[in-house]
Design an enzyme around this catalytic site. Sequence first.
Site, mmCIF file in Angstrom:
data_model
loop_
_atom_site.group_PDB
_atom_site.id
_atom_site.type_symbol
_atom_site.label_atom_id
_atom_site.label_comp_id
_atom_site.label_asym_id
_atom_site.label_seq_id
_atom_site.Cartn_x
_atom_site.Cartn_y
_atom_site.Cartn_z
ATOM 1 N N CYS A 1 0.867 -1.176 0.000
ATOM 2 C CA CYS A 1 0.000 0.000 0.000
ATOM 3 C C CYS A 1 0.908 1.232 0.000
ATOM 4 C CB CYS A 1 -0.863 0.019 1.256
ATOM 5 S SG CYS A 1 -1.804 -1.480 1.468
ATOM 6 N N ARG B 1 1.463 1.244 -5.989
ATOM 7 C CA ARG B 1 1.547 0.315 -4.855
ATOM 8 C C ARG B 1 0.179 -0.292 -4.510
ATOM 9 N NH1 ARG B 1 6.375 1.079 -2.106
ATOM 10 N NH2 ARG B 1 5.573 0.180 -0.210
ATOM 11 N N TRP C 1 -3.929 -1.696 -1.138
ATOM 12 C CA TRP C 1 -4.021 -2.971 -1.852
ATOM 13 C C TRP C 1 -4.490 -3.950 -0.789
ATOM 14 C CZ3 TRP C 1 -2.917 -5.100 -6.732
ATOM 15 C CH2 TRP C 1 -2.984 -6.474 -6.780
ATOM 16 N N ASN D 1 1.095 -0.119 6.054
ATOM 17 C CA ASN D 1 1.452 -0.940 4.896
ATOM 18 C C ASN D 1 2.127 -2.193 5.445
ATOM 19 O OD1 ASN D 1 2.232 -1.932 2.402
ATOM 20 N ND2 ASN D 1 4.185 -0.854 2.489
ATOM 21 N N GLY D 2 1.733 -3.360 4.954
ATOM 22 C CA GLY D 2 2.387 -4.602 5.384
ATOM 23 C C GLY D 2 1.393 -5.524 6.084
ATOM 24 N N GLU E 1 21.270 -20.833 -7.716
ATOM 25 C CA GLU E 1 20.992 -19.393 -7.776
ATOM 26 C C GLU E 1 22.123 -18.603 -7.123
ATOM 27 O OE1 GLU E 1 19.415 -17.252 -9.199
ATOM 28 O OE2 GLU E 1 19.263 -15.512 -7.903
ATOM 29 N N LYS F 1 24.304 -15.743 -8.972
ATOM 30 C CA LYS F 1 24.411 -14.376 -8.430
ATOM 31 C C LYS F 1 25.876 -13.968 -8.321
ATOM 32 C CE LYS F 1 20.993 -12.627 -8.635
ATOM 33 N NZ LYS F 1 20.429 -13.607 -9.468
ATOM 34 N N GLU G 1 27.655 -13.674 -11.882
ATOM 35 C CA GLU G 1 27.178 -12.662 -12.837
ATOM 36 C C GLU G 1 27.487 -11.240 -12.378
ATOM 37 O OE1 GLU G 1 22.981 -12.277 -13.615
ATOM 38 O OE2 GLU G 1 22.457 -12.910 -11.606
ATOM 39 N N HIS H 1 30.871 -37.322 -6.946
ATOM 40 C CA HIS H 1 30.905 -37.921 -8.301
ATOM 41 C C HIS H 1 31.712 -37.063 -9.266
ATOM 42 C CE1 HIS H 1 27.990 -40.867 -6.993
ATOM 43 N NE2 HIS H 1 27.284 -39.885 -6.457
ATOM 44 N N LYS I 1 19.259 -6.808 -18.857
ATOM 45 C CA LYS I 1 18.191 -7.112 -17.899
ATOM 46 C C LYS I 1 17.175 -8.069 -18.517
ATOM 47 C CE LYS I 1 15.879 -7.025 -14.142
ATOM 48 N NZ LYS I 1 16.405 -7.879 -13.053
HETATM 49 C C1 AGP Z 1 19.348 -13.316 -13.150
HETATM 50 O O1 AGP Z 1 20.014 -12.590 -12.143
HETATM 51 C C2 AGP Z 1 19.760 -12.875 -14.549
HETATM 52 N N1 AGP Z 1 19.565 -11.499 -14.737
HETATM 53 C C3 AGP Z 1 19.124 -13.752 -15.631
HETATM 54 O O2 AGP Z 1 19.498 -15.082 -15.374
HETATM 55 C C4 AGP Z 1 17.583 -13.693 -15.712
HETATM 56 O O3 AGP Z 1 17.023 -14.343 -14.589
HETATM 57 C C5 AGP Z 1 17.145 -14.445 -16.978
HETATM 58 O O4 AGP Z 1 17.680 -13.768 -18.098
HETATM 59 C C6 AGP Z 1 15.621 -14.554 -17.120
HETATM 60 O O5 AGP Z 1 15.066 -13.273 -17.247
HETATM 61 P P1 AGP Z 1 13.466 -13.147 -17.099
HETATM 62 O O6 AGP Z 1 13.136 -13.568 -15.699
HETATM 63 O O7 AGP Z 1 13.177 -11.709 -17.357
HETATM 64 O O8 AGP Z 1 12.834 -14.060 -18.091
#
Ligand code: AGP
Length: 606
Positions: A2, A27, A74, A98-99, A479, A483, A486, A502, A601
């Site tokens: 909210c 929001r 919301w 909010n929350g 993951e 992180k 990348e 293995h 992105k």
């Molecule tokens: C994750 O940190 C990366 N930026 C990348 O792996 C991303 O998750 C992937 O390109 C998928 O993007 P999307 O969720 O917009 O489909």
Amino acid sequence: MCGIVGILGSKPVATDLVDALRRLEYRGYDSAGVATVENGHLERRRAEGKLRNLESRLLTEPLTGRTGIGHTRWATHGRPTERNAHPHMSAKVSVVHNGIIENFRELKAELTGKGHTFETDTDTEAVVHLVTEEMQGGRGPIDAVKAALGKLKGAFALGIIFAGEDDLMIAARQGSPLAIGHGRGEMYLGSDAIALAPFTDAITYLEEGDWAVMRRSGVEVFDRAGECVKRPLIKSVASSLLVDKGNHRHFMAKEIHEQPDVISHTLSNYIDMANGRVNFPDLGIDLTKISRVTISACGTAYYAGLVGKYWIERYARLPVEIDVASELRYREAPLPEGGLALFVSQSGETADTLATLRYARANGQRIASIVNVRTSTIARESDAVLPTLAGPEIGVASTKAFTCQLAALACLAIALGKARGTIDEALEQELVTALVEVPRLISSMLRDEEQFVELAQMLSKARDVLYLGRGSSYPLALEGALKLKEISYIHAEGYAAGELKHGPIALIDENVPVIVVAPEDDLLEKTVSNVQEVAARGGQIILISNANPDKIGCALAAHITAPKAHALTNPLIYAVPVQLLAYHTAVFMGTDVDQPRNLAKSVTVE
Ligand code: AGP
């Protein structure tokens, strides 16, 4: 999620409150309201639906007070009606919130027993009567709020004004963001700096656990222990168009810290918080008739889907096939009659994911997608959309979108289990209660960030880093490795802990940090033996666990303590330490955290 605003003004504030609420409509906007101090007593105007309905109400029933709060809602607890719209109030106190107040039911029962009358289904009203009760017991407004805050459990932000107090507003932040604006003889409060941009760019952001006493002359900020603290006054660059970094160095840091708030918001889209039930929107798909779920995505979204596989198979007893989109679309996988294909994507524009969606549709699958951009191509080409409500994610490395994807997937698994009769009411209540606690547990992890700065220096020297996990922690190992690599460019790999012997164990020596994601669940014992195999070869072990490190039976380079949580919710909780490890390592190494080299992105090309 909210939107909250507040103004200690030098002229009537109602119109400015509504203008500020307009900048917070992203929001939530299913109802809105304002309250002011009018000649010593509290008045309010509220309206269901869009902000223009509140504006019309104020035209016919104007408010002239110079002290006021406002809220755009919301709905989490209680339907989006005028009766449930904020501000909530008694004769003494008015509150915007909010929350989620997790213990509102207990508080409501206790306060009703003391003679308080509740008019709404909201959790917020418990705050109103709690502060009122404290004041009726003789405490002044400030001490009453301080006492009340100690009794609230959950992740929330509050703005509070009082009858008879024309120069006082109290704000509190526990898991949901709050910004304080400094004006000339005026003070402002907002869920973010965007709301306050037209009034001031001089902003103080409250930190986790802070509460603040605001007067026109300035603000006093107190920490959770009640100690007066100094918070930096910064120049905000927010405008109604530009998303703001807040008081963080990077968008990634801000988005990691937004997780309690945006996870609450996403959960409230799928859970009836008042009754502790999953309240799934009608997907137009008969969940009882799904023969198999096929999940496909890329990168971090794929790892979220992998956690979803564990949940759907465990709780809904439904077989799940999963593959990265760039593989599934070319291997001509046979897809079952009556199958559901589920696509996970923050941007909703990833080319491989979109192409695989079209392959699945061409092969007779019903299509559902979990996306953060409601208007994206993947959303538009889906039969059903399960939105994540993470808000704009600017950092290229996905963080809050990931945990919001997990929140949506957990609710989907529960909805599938209910539809298929593998989850009864008791188990549903147990799982929903666990999910509702996640924002608070993540907030507690975020309060202990300093330890990651020290660990970053150790990781920054590594040539290779391994991440290990079992069960639903295995995707967290993947993951965490993604992180780190990348944004810091250090080579890192995630493995199922049982796979180490293995082959990958050949990599282990004293130069290889091994990060072990291991909540105290039924797989811990197995993981412990993997850890001991690593220790026997000199590996530097960083354990992330709520378990007592003595249970590991070997020396650890570090132990990151996680809060104890339900097996279902561990992946959401453990996402935070792997995000913070990567973030602080990259900061230490001086890489471009928000826009790492070679990345984009949204990968809209194949
Ligand atoms: C994750 O940190 C990366 N930026 C990348 O792996 C991303 O998750 C992937 O390109 C998928 O993007 P999307 O969720 O917009 O489909």
